[in-house]
Design a protein around this motif. Sequence first.
Motif, PDB file in Angstrom:
ATOM      1  N   THR A 135       0.829  -1.197   0.000  1.00 30.37           N
ATOM      2  CA  THR A 135       0.000   0.000   0.000  1.00 30.37           C
ATOM      3  C   THR A 135       0.865   1.248   0.000  1.00 30.37           C
ATOM      4  OG1 THR A 135      -1.673  -1.195   1.250  1.00 30.37           O
ATOM      5  CG2 THR A 135      -1.830   1.199   1.246  1.00 30.37           C
ATOM      6  N   ASN A 136       0.551   2.187  -0.874  1.00 26.33           N
ATOM      7  CA  ASN A 136       1.266   3.455  -0.895  1.00 26.33           C
ATOM      8  C   ASN A 136       0.820   4.283   0.307  1.00 26.33           C
ATOM      9  OD1 ASN A 136       2.918   5.545  -1.819  1.00 26.33           O
ATOM     10  ND2 ASN A 136       1.242   6.486  -2.927  1.00 26.33           N
ATOM     11  N   MET A 137       1.759   4.746   1.073  1.00 27.61           N
ATOM     12  CA  MET A 137       1.470   5.520   2.273  1.00 27.61           C
ATOM     13  C   MET A 137       1.838   6.982   2.035  1.00 27.61           C
ATOM     14  SD  MET A 137       0.489   3.030   4.225  1.00 27.61           S
ATOM     15  CE  MET A 137       0.403   3.746   5.838  1.00 27.61           C
ATOM     16  N   THR A 138       1.450   7.824   2.958  1.00 33.06           N
ATOM     17  CA  THR A 138       1.859   9.222   2.934  1.00 33.06           C
ATOM     18  C   THR A 138       2.383   9.580   4.315  1.00 33.06           C
ATOM     19  OG1 THR A 138      -0.377   9.930   3.527  1.00 33.06           O
ATOM     20  CG2 THR A 138       0.171   9.898   1.181  1.00 33.06           C
ATOM     21  N   PRO A 139       3.397  10.437   4.366  1.00 34.66           N
ATOM     22  CA  PRO A 139       3.872  10.875   5.684  1.00 34.66           C
ATOM     23  C   PRO A 139       2.738  11.587   6.421  1.00 34.66           C
ATOM     24  CG  PRO A 139       5.389  11.525   3.942  1.00 34.66           C
ATOM     25  CD  PRO A 139       4.158  11.002   3.281  1.00 34.66           C
ATOM     26  N   PRO A 140       2.584  11.495   7.706  1.00 31.28           N
ATOM     27  CA  PRO A 140       3.477  10.832   8.653  1.00 31.28           C
ATOM     28  C   PRO A 140       3.156   9.347   8.859  1.00 31.28           C
ATOM     29  CG  PRO A 140       1.799  11.960   9.890  1.00 31.28           C
ATOM     30  CD  PRO A 140       1.522  12.228   8.417  1.00 31.28           C
ATOM     31  N   GLN A 141       2.140   8.790   8.168  1.00 32.24           N
ATOM     32  CA  GLN A 141       1.831   7.368   8.337  1.00 32.24           C
ATOM     33  C   GLN A 141       2.951   6.476   7.827  1.00 32.24           C
ATOM     34  OE1 GLN A 141      -1.805   7.149   6.073  1.00 32.24           O
ATOM     35  NE2 GLN A 141      -3.006   6.969   7.940  1.00 32.24           N
ATOM     36  N   GLY A 142       3.697   6.964   6.862  1.00 35.56           N
ATOM     37  CA  GLY A 142       4.750   6.154   6.271  1.00 35.56           C
ATOM     38  C   GLY A 142       6.065   6.890   6.236  1.00 35.56           C
ATOM     39  N   ILE A 143       7.090   6.172   5.820  1.00 37.02           N
ATOM     40  CA  ILE A 143       8.417   6.745   5.675  1.00 37.02           C
ATOM     41  C   ILE A 143       8.955   6.372   4.302  1.00 37.02           C
ATOM     42  CG2 ILE A 143       8.993   6.809   8.124  1.00 37.02           C
ATOM     43  CD1 ILE A 143      10.446   4.139   7.703  1.00 37.02           C
ATOM     44  N   PHE A 144       9.841   7.204   3.753  1.00 41.32           N
ATOM     45  CA  PHE A 144      10.406   6.937   2.442  1.00 41.32           C
ATOM     46  C   PHE A 144      11.598   5.993   2.554  1.00 41.32           C
ATOM     47  CE2 PHE A 144       7.884  10.592   1.374  1.00 41.32           C
ATOM     48  CZ  PHE A 144       7.429  10.263   0.099  1.00 41.32           C
ATOM     49  N   VAL A 145      11.606   4.981   1.707  1.00 39.42           N
ATOM     50  CA  VAL A 145      12.697   4.017   1.642  1.00 39.42           C
ATOM     51  C   VAL A 145      13.100   3.849   0.184  1.00 39.42           C
ATOM     52  CG1 VAL A 145      11.969   2.758   3.703  1.00 39.42           C
ATOM     53  CG2 VAL A 145      11.149   2.034   1.461  1.00 39.42           C
ATOM     54  N   ASP A 146      14.287   3.313  -0.026  1.00 37.49           N
ATOM     55  CA  ASP A 146      14.753   3.017  -1.371  1.00 37.49           C
ATOM     56  C   ASP A 146      14.108   1.714  -1.840  1.00 37.49           C
ATOM     57  OD1 ASP A 146      16.461   3.249  -3.704  1.00 37.49           O
ATOM     58  OD2 ASP A 146      17.569   1.562  -2.854  1.00 37.49           O
ATOM     59  N   PHE A 147      13.350   1.767  -2.909  1.00 39.56           N
ATOM     60  CA  PHE A 147      12.710   0.580  -3.475  1.00 39.56           C
ATOM     61  C   PHE A 147      13.253   0.389  -4.881  1.00 39.56           C
ATOM     62  CE2 PHE A 147       9.133  -1.578  -5.640  1.00 39.56           C
ATOM     63  CZ  PHE A 147       9.082  -2.714  -4.870  1.00 39.56           C
ATOM     64  N   PHE A 148      14.303  -0.418  -5.009  1.00 34.82           N
ATOM     65  CA  PHE A 148      14.972  -0.661  -6.280  1.00 34.82           C
ATOM     66  C   PHE A 148      15.372   0.646  -6.955  1.00 34.82           C
ATOM     67  CE2 PHE A 148      12.302  -4.376  -5.499  1.00 34.82           C
ATOM     68  CZ  PHE A 148      13.262  -5.386  -5.537  1.00 34.82           C
ATOM     69  N   GLY A 149      15.932   1.568  -6.152  1.00 34.43           N
ATOM     70  CA  GLY A 149      16.430   2.824  -6.680  1.00 34.43           C
ATOM     71  C   GLY A 149      15.412   3.946  -6.762  1.00 34.43           C
ATOM     72  N   ILE A 150      14.179   3.699  -6.355  1.00 36.56           N
ATOM     73  CA  ILE A 150      13.127   4.709  -6.411  1.00 36.56           C
ATOM     74  C   ILE A 150      12.609   4.956  -4.994  1.00 36.56           C
ATOM     75  CG2 ILE A 150      10.822   5.253  -7.305  1.00 36.56           C
ATOM     76  CD1 ILE A 150      11.466   3.345  -9.643  1.00 36.56           C
ATOM     77  N   PRO A 151      12.531   6.216  -4.559  1.00 39.81           N
ATOM     78  CA  PRO A 151      11.966   6.482  -3.232  1.00 39.81           C
ATOM     79  C   PRO A 151      10.488   6.100  -3.186  1.00 39.81           C
ATOM     80  CG  PRO A 151      13.029   8.454  -4.150  1.00 39.81           C
ATOM     81  CD  PRO A 151      12.981   7.426  -5.229  1.00 39.81           C
ATOM     82  N   ALA A 152      10.116   5.310  -2.194  1.00 41.24           N
ATOM     83  CA  ALA A 152       8.727   4.883  -2.033  1.00 41.24           C
ATOM     84  C   ALA A 152       8.330   5.063  -0.578  1.00 41.24           C
ATOM     85  CB  ALA A 152       8.572   3.425  -2.460  1.00 41.24           C
ATOM     86  N   CYS A 153       7.132   5.554  -0.360  1.00 40.74           N
ATOM     87  CA  CYS A 153       6.638   5.762   1.001  1.00 40.74           C
ATOM     88  C   CYS A 153       5.915   4.496   1.448  1.00 40.74           C
ATOM     89  CB  CYS A 153       5.703   6.974   1.044  1.00 40.74           C
ATOM     90  SG  CYS A 153       5.351   7.511   2.731  1.00 40.74           S
ATOM     91  N   THR A 154       6.416   3.894   2.519  1.00 40.39           N
ATOM     92  CA  THR A 154       5.849   2.642   3.004  1.00 40.39           C
ATOM     93  C   THR A 154       5.572   2.733   4.501  1.00 40.39           C
ATOM     94  OG1 THR A 154       6.139   0.240   2.997  1.00 40.39           O
ATOM     95  CG2 THR A 154       8.079   1.566   3.505  1.00 40.39           C
ATOM     96  N   ALA A 155       4.772   1.819   4.987  1.00 32.88           N
ATOM     97  CA  ALA A 155       4.421   1.797   6.406  1.00 32.88           C
ATOM     98  C   ALA A 155       5.649   1.449   7.243  1.00 32.88           C
ATOM     99  CB  ALA A 155       3.319   0.767   6.644  1.00 32.88           C
ATOM    100  N   ASN A 156       5.776   2.099   8.393  1.00 28.12           N
ATOM    101  CA  ASN A 156       6.873   1.763   9.292  1.00 28.12           C
ATOM    102  C   ASN A 156       6.393   0.990  10.514  1.00 28.12           C
ATOM    103  OD1 ASN A 156       5.651   3.774  10.740  1.00 28.12           O
ATOM    104  ND2 ASN A 156       7.434   5.088  10.868  1.00 28.12           N
ATOM    105  N   GLY A 157       5.110   0.653  10.552  1.00 25.45           N
ATOM    106  CA  GLY A 157       4.561  -0.113  11.672  1.00 25.45           C
ATOM    107  C   GLY A 157       5.211  -1.473  11.826  1.00 25.45           C
ATOM    108  N   LEU A 158       5.580  -2.093  10.713  1.00 22.72           N
ATOM    109  CA  LEU A 158       6.241  -3.394  10.776  1.00 22.72           C
ATOM    110  C   LEU A 158       7.546  -3.292  11.548  1.00 22.72           C
ATOM    111  CD1 LEU A 158       6.544  -6.347   9.931  1.00 22.72           C
ATOM    112  CD2 LEU A 158       7.550  -5.534   7.797  1.00 22.72           C
ATOM    113  N   ALA A 159       8.328  -2.250  11.281  1.00 18.69           N
ATOM    114  CA  ALA A 159       9.581  -2.057  12.004  1.00 18.69           C
ATOM    115  C   ALA A 159       9.326  -1.813  13.486  1.00 18.69           C
ATOM    116  CB  ALA A 159      10.369  -0.892  11.393  1.00 18.69           C
TER     117      ALA A 159
END
Length: 133
Positions: A54-78
């Motif tokens: 699922t595509n997230m938006t800050p502050p619900q998610g954080i940006f991570v490198d996804f195969f060279g592309i910044p993607a906003c993902t959930a950080n709840g798993l961490a």
Amino acid sequence: MHIVMRPMDNVYLDGMIGAYRTRYGNKTVDKNDFVRGLLSAMKANEVVGILMDTNMTPPQGIFVDFFGIPACTANGLARIALRTDAAVVPGFTIWDPALGKYRLRFDPAVDLVRTGEARCGYQGQHAEIHVDH
């Protein structure tokens, strides 16, 4: 298995999809209260699942490198991994043309790395979770 879900905007569609998702014993956890739902399921020694597509938006998610592309993902798993030290096992559905259906594939548990920031990453065969503290 307890799975985190966002309710559909259409209540009728939400009811239908909810019936399919729970048809074989799965239980859904509302994403707005997922921490409490997942922790209580884990305390009862039950399996939990978080769909990470699922595509997230800050502050619900954080940006991570996804195969060279910044993607906003959930950080709840961490955050859950940090709090519980539970194994995080990536699972995928893969189309099997020989069987004519999808099959489940589970990879080895990812490494829990305590770096001082919360982020999750998956790059091919290498997966890691970075968490606070």
